[in-house]
Design a protein around this motif. Sequence first.
Motif, PDB file in Angstrom:
ATOM      1  N   PRO A   1      34.806  33.435  28.963  1.00  0.00           N
ATOM      2  CA  PRO A   1      35.772  34.170  29.409  1.00  0.00           C
ATOM      3  C   PRO A   1      35.620  35.678  29.478  1.00  0.00           C
ATOM      4  N   SER A   2      35.572  36.216  28.369  1.00  0.00           N
ATOM      5  CA  SER A   2      35.561  37.540  27.889  1.00  0.00           C
ATOM      6  C   SER A   2      34.184  38.270  28.579  1.00  0.00           C
ATOM      7  N   ILE A   3      33.032  37.688  28.425  1.00  0.00           N
ATOM      8  CA  ILE A   3      31.770  37.858  29.119  1.00  0.00           C
ATOM      9  C   ILE A   3      31.950  37.939  30.369  1.00  0.00           C
ATOM     10  N   LEU A   4      32.376  36.975  31.180  1.00  0.00           N
ATOM     11  CA  LEU A   4      32.563  36.858  32.552  1.00  0.00           C
ATOM     12  C   LEU A   4      33.314  38.074  33.219  1.00  0.00           C
ATOM     13  N   ALA A   5      34.399  38.148  32.471  1.00  0.00           N
ATOM     14  CA  ALA A   5      35.390  39.170  32.879  1.00  0.00           C
ATOM     15  C   ALA A   5      34.845  40.451  32.690  1.00  0.00           C
ATOM     16  N   GLY A   6      33.968  40.738  31.840  1.00  0.00           N
ATOM     17  CA  GLY A   6      33.277  42.287  31.439  1.00  0.00           C
ATOM     18  C   GLY A   6      32.264  42.406  32.578  1.00  0.00           C
ATOM     19  N   ALA A   7      31.552  41.254  33.044  1.00  0.00           N
ATOM     20  CA  ALA A   7      30.590  41.470  33.857  1.00  0.00           C
ATOM     21  C   ALA A   7      31.031  41.765  35.430  1.00  0.00           C
ATOM     22  N   TYR A   8      31.990  40.973  35.724  1.00  0.00           N
ATOM     23  CA  TYR A   8      32.502  41.378  37.277  1.00  0.00           C
ATOM     24  C   TYR A   8      33.531  42.799  37.200  1.00  0.00           C
ATOM     25  N   ALA A   9      34.075  42.829  36.185  1.00  0.00           N
ATOM     26  CA  ALA A   9      34.856  43.799  36.099  1.00  0.00           C
ATOM     27  C   ALA A   9      34.065  45.304  36.083  1.00  0.00           C
ATOM     28  N   GLY A  10      33.094  45.376  35.342  1.00  0.00           N
ATOM     29  CA  GLY A  10      32.109  46.384  35.448  1.00  0.00           C
ATOM     30  C   GLY A  10      31.722  46.775  36.791  1.00  0.00           C
ATOM     31  N   PHE A  11      31.425  45.866  37.732  1.00  0.00           N
ATOM     32  CA  PHE A  11      31.133  46.047  38.961  1.00  0.00           C
ATOM     33  C   PHE A  11      32.184  46.625  39.743  1.00  0.00           C
ATOM     34  N   GLU A  12      33.358  46.156  39.650  1.00  0.00           N
ATOM     35  CA  GLU A  12      34.552  46.480  40.319  1.00  0.00           C
ATOM     36  C   GLU A  12      34.947  47.573  39.936  1.00  0.00           C
ATOM     37  N   ALA A  13      34.814  48.272  38.837  1.00  0.00           N
ATOM     38  CA  ALA A  13      35.311  49.657  38.276  1.00  0.00           C
ATOM     39  C   ALA A  13      34.228  50.728  39.109  1.00  0.00           C
ATOM     40  N   ILE A  14      33.231  50.512  39.526  1.00  0.00           N
ATOM     41  CA  ILE A  14      32.310  51.552  40.127  1.00  0.00           C
ATOM     42  C   ILE A  14      32.944  52.271  41.268  1.00  0.00           C
TER      43      ILE A  14
END
Length: 244
Positions: A104-117
């Motif tokens: 869960p933490s890795i998945l959230a970090g992966a897509y949240a990193g893209f969404e924050a751009i």
Amino acid sequence: MNVFADAFAWIFSPERLSGSLPLPLAVGQHLAFTFGAVAIAAIIAIPLGWLIGHTGRGREIAVALSGAARALPSLGLVVLLVLVLGVVHKTEAAMVAFVLLAIPSILAGAYAGFEAIDRTVIDAGRAVGMTGWQVLWKIEVPLGLPLLIGGLRSATLQVVATVTIAAYVGLGGIGFFIIQGIQLRSFPQILGSSLIVVVLALALDGLFALLQRLVVPRGVAGRDARRQGERSGARASAVRAAAS
């Protein structure tokens, strides 16, 4: 303070280097479970998270599944998997539980990193003729890397603390000494082994914090520094204006 002195005496006792499970071997087992579980979880979660962040689809499903995985009791899951898979496969059962905890933490970090751009950056890349793959690897992945490292950092801290339950099914690690200390009613052993887990967690947290700072693109870091300077200057001006 005598309690902590006894705990440190237990940690640095020459007896920790001998016996059925020497302390260095237990630390190695603990780290092997931690890094193994995080690595497997990363292989699963990072591509899925990047796909969600890049396409903008499936986020709700990912959030729901991540929440369900976080709610699973790790100890109960390990015991259940050992019963289902058999004692012969208890290592695999424990790894499955730890991987589910890390995803869960890795998945959230992966897509949240893209969404924050900032979407204007992506639009600018497409405007100059970048393909979808070029946008992904030259813009989204580099800019999303700090949040991804943050997800890996969170997952690692969760797993390194939870791996202690591996000893409950006879897999060693630092948890072996905690469980043995409970059985022997040896508080210095319980506290000493717990302190080792805390030190491991702090060391890993520090390494990931440093890595998270290093992966920030220089242009982004310079821009953030300028913004911070502008905000500091604005606050100073406001203070001077109020004082006058």
